[in-house]
Motif scaffolding. Structure first.
Motif, PDB file in Angstrom:
ATOM      1  N   PHE A 150       0.839  -1.205   0.000  1.00  0.00           N
ATOM      2  CA  PHE A 150       0.000   0.000   0.000  1.00  0.00           C
ATOM      3  C   PHE A 150       0.874   1.256   0.000  1.00  0.00           C
ATOM      4  CE2 PHE A 150      -1.948   3.349   2.639  1.00  0.00           C
ATOM      5  CZ  PHE A 150      -3.046   3.662   1.844  1.00  0.00           C
ATOM      6  N   TYR A 151       1.886   1.278   0.848  1.00  0.00           N
ATOM      7  CA  TYR A 151       2.760   2.448   0.917  1.00  0.00           C
ATOM      8  C   TYR A 151       3.504   2.660  -0.402  1.00  0.00           C
ATOM      9  CZ  TYR A 151       2.006   2.310   5.996  1.00  0.00           C
ATOM     10  OH  TYR A 151       1.448   2.323   7.259  1.00  0.00           O
ATOM     11  N   LYS A 152       3.886   1.581  -1.069  1.00  0.00           N
ATOM     12  CA  LYS A 152       4.565   1.706  -2.371  1.00  0.00           C
ATOM     13  C   LYS A 152       3.639   2.367  -3.399  1.00  0.00           C
ATOM     14  CE  LYS A 152       6.756  -1.877  -4.018  1.00  0.00           C
ATOM     15  NZ  LYS A 152       7.049  -3.296  -4.324  1.00  0.00           N
ATOM     16  N   LEU A 183      10.727   1.291  -1.040  1.00  0.00           N
ATOM     17  CA  LEU A 183      10.348   2.504  -0.323  1.00  0.00           C
ATOM     18  C   LEU A 183       8.904   2.877  -0.624  1.00  0.00           C
ATOM     19  CD1 LEU A 183      13.559   4.698  -0.718  1.00  0.00           C
ATOM     20  CD2 LEU A 183      13.021   2.944   0.984  1.00  0.00           C
ATOM     21  N   GLY A 184       8.265   3.541   0.333  1.00  0.00           N
ATOM     22  CA  GLY A 184       6.874   3.919   0.166  1.00  0.00           C
ATOM     23  C   GLY A 184       6.578   5.259   0.816  1.00  0.00           C
ATOM     24  N   ARG A 207       2.111   8.509   9.569  1.00  0.00           N
ATOM     25  CA  ARG A 207       1.311   9.445   8.792  1.00  0.00           C
ATOM     26  C   ARG A 207       2.226  10.538   8.248  1.00  0.00           C
ATOM     27  NH1 ARG A 207      -0.615   9.135  13.714  1.00  0.00           N
ATOM     28  NH2 ARG A 207      -0.290  11.360  14.098  1.00  0.00           N
ATOM     29  N   GLY A 208       2.122  10.804   6.946  1.00  0.00           N
ATOM     30  CA  GLY A 208       2.889  11.870   6.331  1.00  0.00           C
ATOM     31  C   GLY A 208       4.392  11.616   6.336  1.00  0.00           C
ATOM     32  N   ARG A 209       4.780  10.374   6.108  1.00  0.00           N
ATOM     33  CA  ARG A 209       6.197  10.013   6.182  1.00  0.00           C
ATOM     34  C   ARG A 209       6.613   9.113   5.016  1.00  0.00           C
ATOM     35  NH1 ARG A 209       8.730  10.603  11.298  1.00  0.00           N
ATOM     36  NH2 ARG A 209       7.363  11.633  12.810  1.00  0.00           N
ATOM     37  N   VAL A 210       7.897   9.227   4.652  1.00  0.00           N
ATOM     38  CA  VAL A 210       8.501   8.261   3.731  1.00  0.00           C
ATOM     39  C   VAL A 210       8.712   6.970   4.509  1.00  0.00           C
ATOM     40  CG1 VAL A 210      10.540   7.688   2.353  1.00  0.00           C
ATOM     41  CG2 VAL A 210       9.608  10.008   2.315  1.00  0.00           C
ATOM     42  N   MET A 211       8.331   5.846   3.896  1.00  0.00           N
ATOM     43  CA  MET A 211       8.335   4.561   4.603  1.00  0.00           C
ATOM     44  C   MET A 211       9.486   3.670   4.140  1.00  0.00           C
ATOM     45  SD  MET A 211       5.804   4.971   6.632  1.00  0.00           S
ATOM     46  CE  MET A 211       5.641   3.311   7.271  1.00  0.00           C
ATOM     47  N   PHE A 212      10.194   3.094   5.106  1.00  0.00           N
ATOM     48  CA  PHE A 212      11.308   2.186   4.845  1.00  0.00           C
ATOM     49  C   PHE A 212      10.948   0.804   5.401  1.00  0.00           C
ATOM     50  CE2 PHE A 212      12.891   6.455   5.296  1.00  0.00           C
ATOM     51  CZ  PHE A 212      13.862   6.595   4.320  1.00  0.00           C
ATOM     52  N   PRO A 213      10.481  -0.106   4.574  1.00  0.00           N
ATOM     53  CA  PRO A 213      10.171  -1.451   5.084  1.00  0.00           C
ATOM     54  C   PRO A 213      11.421  -2.134   5.632  1.00  0.00           C
ATOM     55  CG  PRO A 213       9.208  -1.122   2.915  1.00  0.00           C
ATOM     56  CD  PRO A 213      10.143   0.024   3.147  1.00  0.00           C
TER      57      PRO A 213
END
Length: 597
Positions: free
Chosen positions: A121-123, A151-152, A192-198
């Motif tokens: 989802f984040y991607k 990254l997402g 929320r409102g962040r770049v995501m690093f799995p």
């Protein structure tokens, strides 16, 4: 826990050639099968599967293991799932007493499935967010790099994950660390409102997230909480992506942040990893030393970086041995790997790595920082600070050398420090230099280890000899022989791969794996191996009888009583009896050497 007897029985029924052959095209090459390694890119086959040993090994990247290990590494299965998969293939059922493990594995898999869905989802959200894309481009990252690290972006809303899951009120979302239960039962997204690093485990399953805010605000970074599948002190960011590079480049680089890892990987340093918002731990260092013999810690040159390097030193000391290396480098003030790569390029970072200090020198540098070693008081305080660090280390040549270095730096005697700290003195040799016979004895016992690992079915035939030679000794080589014997005789006849699997948690596990690798290309001649063991035990018995004969002769010369004379004569007769059999041992050793050739 799944009973070891079940695992041994399972591996006895499974053929590793069939298991590996489902994923790798294998061709027979002599007694083994060869193929292109599935764990690293290669054009010439270096991946070997031994049907007799039930073990695989890649001579290119070092990957190795049993059928269980292959499924774990290649398919990303957990230990329990790999066993279940193999059991289904041969029509076996995992024992009832292991059901707790199966349920725990099922629960963990349910959480990683949810985390994997969130990552997808984040991607998708990243592709739909020009601001997030511009942020990553501004940090110098390419789309290919973003895809490699999956990254997402998490939209700046209260419940963006409601669009990803049909049941947003599922309590497992809270358990996975994705959703927070607020006051009055209200739910909202953690990120929320962040770049995501799995964050992925070694098998590629998403177990948590790191998240960075794109603008001003605190906290800059936010990590998943501790969950049943995510433990910050045990996992490393980027290890899944770095495994192949670590094997091929024969080193691991540990830095401080997610962006450092990603920027380094993009610049060609794919062997880079980072701790997850916490100090480096013993578990981190142990995990890396299982993959490589050299770990380099590269931290920022500021106060936080120096503190992180000191903590890394403290984490490395209890688990490192003389066979492994750890190096430390602090980057120029104001620089981190990310900024250094962007401003000056990969060559400059490689230059920084080339000036990394070995652990021994870093140890003294850390302890002497801020001290005037011309002052007795500062020398004493340095020794006091070093003591708990040295006490945590394994006795051995590395600790002995650090004691000597500390003694030199503080103008003391190493023997005095060892006595003061209560450290057991380590010696490579005994008080008197070993005779050539003593060296031969160690060599014979090392041969026992290699042969027993390669032919565990022979262990029962030498119960008496092993008991006489090794069971009462505390020497490492004797403990290895005894441990192999106990594992090999615990159930029905076992293969080398099953034996290695049974001893996977042994302190000597790496010794056994290395011994088996060295024998993979040799002829599988059971009779020659039996003769080799017979000859080795005979030679050991003769050496033991000779030592006893000399001891009793000395006692008789000191006290020429009839009792002492009778004892010496009995020992002399036993020695002569064994000596007459010595040519048999030599012939067996000669046949073994010919087989090796």
């Amino acid at each position: 826990m799944i009973p070891q007897v079940f695992i041994q029985d399972l591996l006895a029924r499974v053929d590793i050639v069939d298991v590996v052959g489902r994923y790798v095209q294998l061709k027979r090459g002599g007694q083994n099968f060869l193929g292109l390694c599935p764990f690293h890119g290669e054009k010439t086959p270096s991946f070997t599967v031994s049907p007799s040993k039930q073990f695989f090994h890649c001579f290119g990247c070092g990957a190795h293991g049993s059928a269980i290990g292959f499924l774990m590494d290649h398919r990303g299965l957990s230990y329990v799932d790999a066993i279940k998969d193999l059991a289904q293939q041969v029509g076996m059922t995992v024992p009832e007493e292991a059901r707790g493990d199966v349920e725990a594995a099922s629960r963990a898999r349910g959480l990683t499935d949810l985390l994997g869905q969130a990552a997808e989802f984040y991607k998708r959200q990243l592709k739909a967010s020009p601001a997030a894309i511009d942020y990553l481009k501004g940090r110098g990252l390419t789309g290919q790099t973003a895809a490699r690290f999956a990254l997402g972006y998490s939209p700046d809303e209260w419940q963006p994950l409601r669009a990803a899951f049909q049941a947003y009120d599922d309590p497992k979302l809270v358990e996975a660390g994705l959703v927070i239960m607020g006051d009055e039962g209200k739910r909202y997204d953690r990120f929320r409102g962040r770049v995501m690093f799995p964050i992925r485990n070694r098998r590629g399953a998403v177990i948590g997230f790191g998240a960075r805010i794109m603008g001003a605000g605190e906290p800059k970074y936010l990590n998943s909480p501790e969950t049943p599948v995510f433990h910050k002190g045990a996992e490393l960011y980027g290890l899944y992506e770095a495994q192949e590079a670590i094997r091929t480049r024969k080193r691991a680089i540990v830095c401080e942040g997610y962006m450092d890892v990603i920027q380094l990987a993009q610049a060609g340093f794919g062997e880079s990893v980072a701790a997850l918002g916490t100090a480096v731990t013993n578990q981190h260092v142990t995990a890396l030393l299982r993959l490589t013999d050299h770990v380099i810690f590269a931290f920022d040159g500021d106060a936080a970086g120096r503190k992180a390097a000191r903590r890394a030193l403290e984490a490395a000391l209890p688990v490192i041995t003389e066979a492994k290396r750890a190096s430390f480098v602090l980057l120029p003030q104001g620089e981190d790997p990310d900024s250094l790569i962007q401003a000056h390029g990969a060559a400059v970072f490689e230059d920084e790595l080339s000036r990394a200090l070995p652990l021994s020198r870093w140890f003294i540098r850390c302890l002497s920082e801020g001290r005037d070693l011309e002052l007795a008081e500062d020398c004493a305080s340095m020794q006091a600070e070093a003591r708990p660090l040295l006490e945590e280390m394994q006795p051995g040549p590395l600790r002995a050398q650090l004691v000597r270095d500390l003694a030199a730096a503080t103008r003391s005697a190493a023997d005095d420090l060892e006595a003061q700290f209560g450290l057991k003195k380590w010696r490579r040799i005994t008080e008197r230099p070993k005779s050539s016979k003593g060296v031969q004895m160690d060599g014979l016992k090392q041969r026992l280890v290699q042969t027993l690992v390669s032919f565990p079915q022979l262990a029962r035939e030498f119960n008496g000899e092993i008991a006489a030679e090794c069971l009462e000794s505390a020497e490492p080589i004797d403990r290895q022989v005894a441990e192999l014997w106990r594992a090999a005789t615990a159930g029905a006849d076992t293969s080398s791969g099953a034996l290695i699997e049974a001893l996977v948690d042994s302190e000597y596990a790496e010794v056994y794996r290395t011994a088996l690798m060295h024998r993979l290309g040799l002829a599988d001649d059971l009779d020659a191996a039996r003769e080799e063991l017979t000859g080795a035990f005979l030679a050991l018995a003769r050496q033991r009888a000779e030592a006893q004969r000399i001891q009793l002769l000395g006692r008789y010369e000191t006290d020429p009583s009839p009792e002492n004379l009778a004892a010496f004569q009995a020992a002399d007769r036993e020695y002569m009896r064994l000596r007459q059999q010595a040519p048999m041992a030599s012939q067996a050793a000669g046949r073994s050497e010919a087989a090796r050739g």
